[in-house]
Design a protein around this motif. Sequence first.
Motif, short mmCIF file in Angstrom:
data_model
loop_
_atom_site.label_atom_id
_atom_site.label_comp_id
_atom_site.label_asym_id
_atom_site.label_seq_id
_atom_site.Cartn_x
_atom_site.Cartn_y
_atom_site.Cartn_z
N VAL A 22 -19.12 36.13 13.83
CA VAL A 22 -19.62 34.89 13.75
C VAL A 22 -18.26 33.62 13.80
O VAL A 22 -17.56 33.75 13.03
CB VAL A 22 -20.22 34.64 12.32
CG1 VAL A 22 -20.98 33.48 11.99
CG2 VAL A 22 -21.66 36.01 12.30
N ALA B 113 -17.68 37.17 7.73
CA ALA B 113 -18.59 37.10 8.91
C ALA B 113 -17.60 37.07 10.34
O ALA B 113 -18.00 37.44 11.23
CB ALA B 113 -19.56 35.87 8.81
N THR C 255 -25.75 38.38 9.33
CA THR C 255 -24.84 38.12 8.35
C THR C 255 -25.39 37.80 7.14
O THR C 255 -25.06 38.11 5.95
CB THR C 255 -23.77 37.25 8.92
OG1 THR C 255 -23.13 37.98 10.11
CG2 THR C 255 -22.65 37.04 7.82
N THR D 298 -18.44 34.74 3.04
CA THR D 298 -18.73 34.15 4.36
C THR D 298 -17.53 34.48 5.29
O THR D 298 -17.92 34.77 6.37
CB THR D 298 -19.37 32.73 4.38
OG1 THR D 298 -18.31 31.77 3.70
CG2 THR D 298 -20.50 32.64 3.53
N LEU E 91 -21.60 44.78 6.85
CA LEU E 91 -21.93 43.85 7.87
C LEU E 91 -21.70 44.67 9.47
O LEU E 91 -22.26 44.38 10.26
CB LEU E 91 -20.78 42.92 7.76
CG LEU E 91 -20.78 41.71 6.78
CD1 LEU E 91 -19.60 40.85 6.56
CD2 LEU E 91 -22.05 40.90 7.08
N LEU F 291 -25.43 39.18 3.65
CA LEU F 291 -24.99 38.65 2.22
C LEU F 291 -26.07 38.35 1.34
O LEU F 291 -25.44 38.60 0.12
CB LEU F 291 -24.26 37.13 2.81
CG LEU F 291 -22.99 37.30 3.49
CD1 LEU F 291 -22.72 35.74 4.01
CD2 LEU F 291 -21.94 37.46 2.33
N ALA G 284 -25.34 35.49 13.29
CA ALA G 284 -25.36 34.74 12.03
C ALA G 284 -26.76 34.91 11.08
O ALA G 284 -26.36 35.27 9.93
CB ALA G 284 -25.54 33.18 12.32
N THR H 14 -20.46 27.87 7.84
CA THR H 14 -20.07 28.53 6.52
C THR H 14 -20.93 27.96 5.33
O THR H 14 -21.64 28.62 4.54
CB THR H 14 -18.58 28.11 6.19
OG1 THR H 14 -17.80 28.77 7.23
CG2 THR H 14 -18.21 28.61 4.83
N MET I 62 -24.77 29.02 5.93
CA MET I 62 -24.64 30.29 5.55
C MET I 62 -24.79 30.85 4.15
O MET I 62 -25.50 31.52 3.70
CB MET I 62 -23.47 31.15 6.41
CG MET I 62 -23.73 31.53 7.86
SD MET I 62 -22.16 32.19 8.34
CE MET I 62 -22.18 33.68 7.73
N GLU J 8 -17.45 30.83 11.88
CA GLU J 8 -17.50 30.10 10.86
C GLU J 8 -16.20 29.63 10.54
O GLU J 8 -15.07 29.69 11.53
CB GLU J 8 -18.05 30.86 9.48
CG GLU J 8 -17.64 32.32 9.31
CD GLU J 8 -16.23 32.63 9.11
OE1 GLU J 8 -15.65 31.99 8.07
OE2 GLU J 8 -15.21 32.78 10.14
#
Length: 214
Positions: free
Chosen positions: A164, A159, A87, A156, A67, A91, A84, A18, A21, A166
Amino acid sequence: MDIFVDSAGPFLGALATTIVMAITAGIGSLVVGTLIAAARISPIPVLRGAAFVYVQFFVNVPLLALLILAVFALPDAGIIMPLAPTTVVVLALYEAAYVAEAIRSGVNTVSNGQIEASRALGFTLGQTLRLVVLPQSFRAAVQPIGNVMIALTMNTALAAAVGVVELTAAANKLNLVQAQPILIFTAAGVIYMLLALVIGLSAGRIERKVAIVR
């Protein structure tokens, strides 16, 4: 507390994902957002129009939809990336629209006299933006940009919807095993709150250091 002790490794790994990212997407959004802001205040109509369309698109399309589109549609177009990085790119592009608007609001703090003076000194448009307008705009927009970074960090969590692993995804997986939703998701919420607090306090400190004395 034994729940978190036993799952500390995966949980901390997800938290690291997290944070990485958020930092990577934050840097990307600042770079792209600055370019978009420069285009929006450019005297060139084509650039202004393209930047306006960019901002309106990303402001008015839900991030989750973007996404899902990127993760499932890009491979069909022959563009294959790990989850990842995909994403992070989405973002960064999404939040860049908000960064651009924050910077553009800071442009209003730069007096026309300074711009005219730079022209009188023979500065080109690029030099005026780079040396006069954008530095002062950034200094005036520190707190709004900080707010965008907080929103990015919270975003995030989306995701998890595209696979993902996270913080939110890790909390959900832990809950499926332990069946303690209140405890687990409260802990995840506290972590997000602490991340937001760090960003907010850092933005406030930077704002005080670079404040323009008028």
